[in-house]
Design an enzyme around this catalytic site. Sequence first.
Site, mmCIF file in Angstrom:
data_model
loop_
_atom_site.group_PDB
_atom_site.id
_atom_site.type_symbol
_atom_site.label_atom_id
_atom_site.label_comp_id
_atom_site.label_asym_id
_atom_site.label_seq_id
_atom_site.Cartn_x
_atom_site.Cartn_y
_atom_site.Cartn_z
ATOM 1 C CG HIS A 169 6.489 -10.515 3.568
ATOM 2 N ND1 HIS A 169 6.013 -11.790 3.061
ATOM 3 C CD2 HIS A 169 7.768 -10.552 3.458
ATOM 4 C CE1 HIS A 169 6.912 -12.568 2.843
ATOM 5 N NE2 HIS A 169 8.006 -11.840 3.040
ATOM 6 C CB CYS A 216 3.943 8.922 2.149
ATOM 7 S SG CYS A 216 3.782 10.396 1.005
ATOM 8 C CB CYS A 238 1.226 11.551 2.779
ATOM 9 S SG CYS A 238 2.142 11.277 4.221
ATOM 10 C CB SER A 244 3.768 -23.130 1.517
ATOM 11 O OG SER A 244 4.253 -21.780 0.941
ATOM 12 C CB ALA A 297 -2.450 -22.689 13.491
#
Length: 234
Positions: free
Chosen positions: A109, A117, A136, A178, A219
């Site tokens: 993700h 850019c 950039c 989840s 965790a």
Amino acid sequence: MARRIVVLTGAGISRESGLATFRDADGIWAQVRIEDVATPDAFARDPARVQGFYNARRAQLRDPAIAPNAAHLALARLEREHPGEVLLVTQNVDDLHERAGSTRLIHMHGELMKARCMSCHGASPWRADIAPDSACPACDARGRLRPHVVWFGEMPLAMEEIGAALEACDLFVSIGTSGNVYPAAGFVAEVRGRARTVELNLEPSEGASLFDEAMHGPATQVVPAFVDALLRGA
Ligand code: APR
């Protein structure tokens, strides 16, 4: 002993480091709407609001109090000490897995500490706020930088490499997610029957019934325990 391990992580693994999850009662989507900050339309409609949302999360991640926890460290140890392949696929955009020492790592993700850019499409390390006139680092274009984060409606990154690893794995471990968001939520269905599947999560996820085994708890407790058992040959 498994030869090829794929580990998938979600926001739950970073919760005890002090970063909010998304769908818990105190999660990010209880504070702000996905449609307002995490879609291409939101960015086209109100870029300042979207940049502000990610600038605030990037600033939080720069806070030295936010550090890898025992679960991140256990996964880095697994990569170092397991005799076979270990690939860590994370849905998280934080850099806690890298800071814990994981190197065989895919951010499907994207990454909060990178800017992308919209002119040259390069993603560059970026720890500060992205301002409207930020340049950039690769092509020097001004005002063309967006967060290097995959928004809803966009394709996750490295899906071919992830698909190949899922195809070849004999152990799939899902941690702190989840099971609400695809394609990650569908990985267990792809491998079950062919690979051993384990869920390590605070509570049963949406996809809990698809896993052969589960350990439920924080965790920082269940991940080190699972890694210890794995490295002992369980
Ligand atoms: N230890 C283990 N698991 C935990 C802990 C903890 N301390 N705290 C919360 N969890 C679990 C929750 O029970 C939940 O199942 O972590 C999971 C977090 O789920 P989500 O908030 O939905 O986060 P995630 O699954 O990573 O979301 C996937 O959705 O919003 C998008 O792009 C975003 O990458 C994100 C994706």
